[in-house]
Scaffold this active site. Sequence first.
Site, mmCIF file in Angstrom:
data_model
loop_
_atom_site.group_PDB
_atom_site.id
_atom_site.type_symbol
_atom_site.label_atom_id
_atom_site.label_comp_id
_atom_site.label_asym_id
_atom_site.label_seq_id
_atom_site.Cartn_x
_atom_site.Cartn_y
_atom_site.Cartn_z
ATOM 1 N N GLU A 26 10.918 3.057 2.275
ATOM 2 C CA GLU A 26 9.526 2.882 2.697
ATOM 3 C C GLU A 26 9.387 1.789 3.755
ATOM 4 O O GLU A 26 8.481 1.833 4.574
ATOM 5 C CB GLU A 26 8.637 2.615 1.480
ATOM 6 C CG GLU A 26 7.225 3.133 1.621
ATOM 7 C CD GLU A 26 7.111 4.586 2.079
ATOM 8 O OE1 GLU A 26 6.192 4.874 2.874
ATOM 9 O OE2 GLU A 26 7.922 5.437 1.675
ATOM 10 N N GLU A 30 0.845 -1.213 0.000
ATOM 11 C CA GLU A 30 0.000 0.000 0.000
ATOM 12 C C GLU A 30 0.875 1.257 0.000
ATOM 13 O O GLU A 30 0.634 2.202 -0.746
ATOM 14 C CB GLU A 30 -0.909 -0.042 1.231
ATOM 15 C CG GLU A 30 -1.699 1.220 1.509
ATOM 16 C CD GLU A 30 -1.604 1.661 2.956
ATOM 17 O OE1 GLU A 30 -1.104 2.776 3.212
ATOM 18 O OE2 GLU A 30 -2.030 0.896 3.836
#
Length: 932
Positions: free
Chosen positions: A138, A67
């Site tokens: 990330e 996501e």
Amino acid sequence: MAVGREDGEIIQPRTDKRQYRRIVLRNSLQVLLISDPDTDKCAASMNVGVGSFCDPVDLLGLAHFLEHMLFYASEKYPLEDSYSKYITEHGGSTNAFTGSEQTNYYFDVNTDCFEDALDRFAQFFINPLMSADATMREIKAVDSENQKNLLSDAWRMIQLQKHLSLESHPYHKFSTGNLDTLDVRPKAKGLDTRQELLKFYEDKYSANLMHLVVYSKGSLDKIQSMVEDKFQEIRNSDRSCFQFPGQPCTSEHLQILVKAVPIKQGHKLRIVWPITPSILHYKEGPCRYLGHLIGHEGEGSLFYVLKTLGWATGLSAGEGEWSLEFSFFNVVIDLTDAGHDHMQDIVGLLFKYIQLLQQSGICKWIFDEISAVCETGFHYQDKIPPIDYVVNIALNMQIYPPKDWLVGSSLPSNFNPDTIKMILNGLSPETVRIFWDSKKFEGLTDKVEPWYGTAYSVEKVSPSMIQGWMSSAPNEKLHLPAPNVFIPTDLCIKNAQEKVKFPVLLRKSSYSKLWFKPDTMFSTPKAYVKLDFSCPHAINSPEAEILADLFARLLMDYLNEYAYYAQVAGLHYGISLTDCGFQEMVMKEYENFKFQQPYQQAMYYSSLILEDHTWPWMEQLEVLPHLNLEDLAKFAPMMLSRAFLECYIAGNIERDEAESMTQHVEDVFFKGPNPICQPLFPSQHLTNRVVKLERGMNYFYSKEGLNPSDENCALVHYIQVHRDDFILNVKLQLFALIAKQPAFHQLRSVEQLGYITALMHRNDCGIRGVQFIIQSTVKGPGHIDLRVEAFLKMFESKLYEMTNDEFKSNVNALIDMKLEKHKNLSEESRFYWREIIDGTLKFDRREAEVAALRQLTQQELIEFFNENIKVGATRKKTLSVRVYGKQHLAEYNSEKSEPVEPKTIQIDDIFSFRRSQPLYGSFKGGFGHMKL
């Protein structure tokens, strides 16, 4: 083109003027199109039927990590972060969340650039570029997000419930992921996280598992054409829906009492039962019926009895986490210290109430009341922001048949006693799981939950033990609620005699002011009433503020069993202490301040430094144990002895009704032989004043984090600019809009300073500024402060390089945001109330600021930046509030001994500093709002 289209089958609210169309694209993507010619924002939400339950055992958190990664870039738009930048620069916002069985992506944006934004959004699901370069960054962002949650009792207790379930069931998993699960462990097993990520995306993200909602200003045909053009390239691998059969709790996970140690003070009981998911019977609403009764707060209810005994301060009941295969029914009770000592009695009383429900039978009149309230709520629902609306519907699309996509389970209409009885019978001692959290269990537990480190122990609780608790529980009179007299029957719309655009001052006396705004926009049978008692005696000391807080809570408590019926019927009210105006529960709330997130602590200190007449929580906590009932009894009449009422009444209400409501309140408080209140003296009218920082100076305040075990540190870097002024406001807001996304990208995505990274406009009672808020485990606040300044230096060149078209685009985005219409009565009322309570009274603010924006030039924005924001600017006023976590205490200690740089002031004592500073004049200057 679409291969399927079905019109006229979707149930929608009677008052809803929007048009809806369901289509199915040739790649099997199901889409709901919504046309709203009145909207100021367009929005879209894509719900993908893949969530954390799909995570591989060796890569927990992979669905959540994916996501995050989809936001970076795509083959069509390869510039990193260009999607988020485009959305922000065009007045929008974007986000996503990962659930157990779905991941939802969504955005909104100004109407004129929706097509371009939608094209960028579609590329998430067509050709994302999950670059190797972004992968590690990330993973760190996911880890930072997890660090933020580690000291949250909500996250800890949810994971503990998951931990005490079947290991082979996906419910048991750790869903968010961290550095360990996404990097360290996979590497040790020879796995490449990025390759696994690409494989996961290829294998699981398929168009036939997706549901899209698109909300736009255009016609349905135009929206359909746009959607077909942009989304039909999403690959359909005809993936079967992911299903997770079986129950997460076997017999070994039932009939248990779990004692757990929370982070915060206080005691909580969570009584949980696995049940048949009520989604399978959503028209019959079994959990809504049972939650309504078990969670009721009127006389005779479980909560009423527990509160009367002094054992509970709050109770909620209803269905908790659920899927199509399994579900839990939860009763959550906030206990007092005495309640903690009577845990067995409380559980006994809960089971006695369940027994009462079984003996009373399932009552049709109760179901009919619930159904009537739901029906009114659905058909007269307020419009909400399109971004929220599309997310709600996209989630519904995965679960319900198309006709119920808007309704979901909000309209129970089939009375089926057998279904309700089936769930009710499931709330038995044989299947119960009791989770009991209290600091008193510290040192008395023998187990540790692995992901959050929660200390706990488990004991068996047999049905015969619970039977014993029921027998020995107090013999209090539990009974079903009375019929609800507040359920509305007259829903007619009154004709506003006057089409006023802004609130009008309807009446003014030495007792009160009444602002009135009839509804000319929303045509709903609703009213909004705000009565602000300005009581100078309520805020003149830490003791007074605490006593006023206690008074407000006790008054709410006193009214609760009567007013709860009104709340159930949709009539919401609240009494709260403003800055104008059960000791145990309050004590715990004040003590728990230290467990707030460090960034919240930093924001609190910045407000304490800037706002005159605020008392620190430490002083309030100090006086609290010494206050008693007698103090409150003496204080209440004193507090109300002098008051002034500021009233705002709006909505489906007539002028004379508004006047008579105000008159009634005046009569009760100010009239009669022995009035409760006297009017304020002119000298007593309260003002809102804010510290005026000196130009060219940098102030900083450093503080050790209040929770010694929290590794996070935080910075609030605040730049104070000006007192409310239309031209300066729009310059500041335009700067914040242009800088917001670059700041997030540089400080969060590139430099990885922390998951919580924000740049926002700030307004303290009409004093405007801008603030950076950053929470981090990787760097200390002193270092982060330097990075904020480095960002501002970098941004300066971007401001100069901005083309005229880019400047105009940002100006237009801000204009569109300002011209956005209020979506409902409460949103409109909050806007006008802010003007009244701040004393600014600029009801035409939006129109005036838009006019100022239309005149603004790029050169003027640059000059504004150079004078007020630029590093080293002569007029610049900066306040840095630094909260140090345990990892960076060495930096905190060395900072204290370092010499202070020129033009820099270290604040050691907030109150000495505050007293020594000049204050801005208050807009709220008293009678008639004279400016000071």
